[in-house]
Design a protein around this motif. Sequence first.
Motif, PDB file in Angstrom:
ATOM      1  N   ARG A  67      17.707 -32.014 -12.243  1.00 11.17           N
ATOM      2  CA  ARG A  67      18.987 -32.028 -11.709  1.00 11.17           C
ATOM      3  C   ARG A  67      19.558 -33.584 -12.237  1.00 11.17           C
ATOM      4  O   ARG A  67      20.650 -32.086 -12.997  1.00 11.17           O
ATOM      5  CB  ARG A  67      19.266 -32.123  -9.980  1.00 11.17           C
ATOM      6  N   ASN A  68      19.231 -34.170 -11.814  1.00  5.51           N
ATOM      7  CA  ASN A  68      20.326 -35.146 -11.368  1.00  5.51           C
ATOM      8  C   ASN A  68      20.293 -35.910 -13.043  1.00  5.51           C
ATOM      9  O   ASN A  68      21.392 -36.957 -13.377  1.00  5.51           O
ATOM     10  CB  ASN A  68      19.889 -36.083 -10.404  1.00  5.51           C
ATOM     11  N   GLY A  69      19.402 -35.348 -13.988  1.00  4.42           N
ATOM     12  CA  GLY A  69      19.360 -36.323 -15.268  1.00  4.42           C
ATOM     13  C   GLY A  69      20.446 -37.485 -16.445  1.00  4.42           C
ATOM     14  O   GLY A  69      20.552 -37.787 -16.276  1.00  4.42           O
ATOM     15  N   VAL A  70      21.640 -36.850 -16.142  1.00  2.97           N
ATOM     16  CA  VAL A  70      23.156 -36.042 -16.498  1.00  2.97           C
ATOM     17  C   VAL A  70      23.411 -37.687 -15.630  1.00  2.97           C
ATOM     18  O   VAL A  70      23.972 -38.571 -16.652  1.00  2.97           O
ATOM     19  CB  VAL A  70      23.755 -34.857 -16.627  1.00  2.97           C
ATOM     20  N   MET A  71      23.113 -37.505 -14.869  1.00  2.00           N
ATOM     21  CA  MET A  71      23.844 -38.646 -14.108  1.00  2.00           C
ATOM     22  C   MET A  71      23.117 -40.787 -14.527  1.00  2.00           C
ATOM     23  O   MET A  71      24.133 -41.593 -14.724  1.00  2.00           O
ATOM     24  CB  MET A  71      23.502 -39.130 -12.912  1.00  2.00           C
ATOM     25  N   PHE A  72      22.177 -39.961 -14.898  1.00  2.00           N
ATOM     26  CA  PHE A  72      21.301 -41.466 -16.337  1.00  2.00           C
ATOM     27  C   PHE A  72      22.258 -41.436 -16.941  1.00  2.00           C
ATOM     28  O   PHE A  72      21.092 -42.714 -17.471  1.00  2.00           O
ATOM     29  CB  PHE A  72      19.413 -41.939 -15.820  1.00  2.00           C
ATOM     30  N   GLY A  98      22.013 -45.942 -17.715  1.00  2.47           N
ATOM     31  CA  GLY A  98      21.025 -45.886 -16.772  1.00  2.47           C
ATOM     32  C   GLY A  98      21.026 -45.991 -15.188  1.00  2.47           C
ATOM     33  O   GLY A  98      20.764 -46.499 -14.913  1.00  2.47           O
ATOM     34  N   LEU A  99      22.558 -46.380 -15.277  1.00  4.99           N
ATOM     35  CA  LEU A  99      22.768 -47.582 -13.668  1.00  4.99           C
ATOM     36  C   LEU A  99      23.151 -45.962 -12.444  1.00  4.99           C
ATOM     37  O   LEU A  99      22.724 -46.143 -11.945  1.00  4.99           O
ATOM     38  CB  LEU A  99      24.596 -47.755 -13.474  1.00  4.99           C
ATOM     39  N   ALA A 100      22.949 -44.484 -13.280  1.00  5.09           N
ATOM     40  CA  ALA A 100      22.925 -42.958 -12.477  1.00  5.09           C
ATOM     41  C   ALA A 100      24.610 -43.253 -11.741  1.00  5.09           C
ATOM     42  O   ALA A 100      24.489 -42.627 -10.330  1.00  5.09           O
ATOM     43  CB  ALA A 100      22.023 -43.084 -12.062  1.00  5.09           C
TER      44      ALA A 100
END
Length: 213
Positions: A67-72, A98-100
Motif C-alpha cells: 500500500r505505502n510503497g509510494v511514500m518511500f 527512501g525517507l517515507a
Amino acid sequence: MIATPDRTPLAREFFDRPVLDVAPDLLGRVLVRTTPDGPIALRITEVEAYDGENDPGSHAFRGRTARNGVMFGPPGHVYVYFTYGMWHCMNLVCGPEGLASAVLLRAGEVIEGAELARKRRISARNDKELAKGPARLATALDVDRALDGTDACSPADPPLTVLTGTSVHSDQVRNGPRTGVAGDGGVHPWRFWIADDPTVSPYRAHVPRRRRT
DNA sequence: CAGTCGATTCACT
DNA sequence: GTGAATCGACTGA
C-alpha cells in the motif's frame, strides 16, 4: 470562479525537504486536478505531516508494504490510500527518496471547477464543505488509488499538479495535534492550518472503535 | 487464514 | 452526540 493564471508546477526541490518544513509551506498554495470534464483547482488550507518510519502515526511506521510503497519513493509524488471501506485520502511525498515522509492534504477551498466538485460531493451543503476533510477533498477532486504514484511536479501535464505561487504568511499559520491519528497519543503538533479559514475541518481526537458483536 | 480496525463521513437523535 | 457503513491491509497464530 477565481482565475489561476500561472500553471507552472512547483519544482521537485520544494518537496525534497524535511516534511515539517514543507507542510506549513503548502498552505495557501494551489493544487490543480485535471479531469476529462475540466480542471478543478484547490487552495490548500489544512495539512498534516507524517514523518517516516519513526512516526507511530504514519502508514510507514512498520516499513514498506504494497500500500505505502509510494511514500518511500521520490518527493513530489502523490500517495493515495483507501480507508474505512469507502474513502480515499491523498498525500504529497516529501524529503529525500527512501525517507517515507508525506503531507496529508486535509482541506482546501475550491477556487475553480466548483461545478465539477459539486457533482461528486452531493451531500455538501455549501461550497465551504466541498473539501472540508481529507476524504471529502479526495472525493471533490476525483482522486482514488488509480492516481497513487502520480508525479505532481511533472512538466508533462499530469492529472495532479501543485502550482508555483506563494504560501500564506507564517503569521497566518496555526498548528496543533493531528486529527484522529492512532498511535501517537496526540503528542505531535503536526497539523497545520490557515487561521480562521472557513474550509478547515474540525479537530477530533482519535477514538478506538467499539468492538462489533 | 480469520480477526481487527482504520490519517472518515453521514444520517439520525 | 452516537452509531452505521464497508472493505482491504495488516497482524499474529
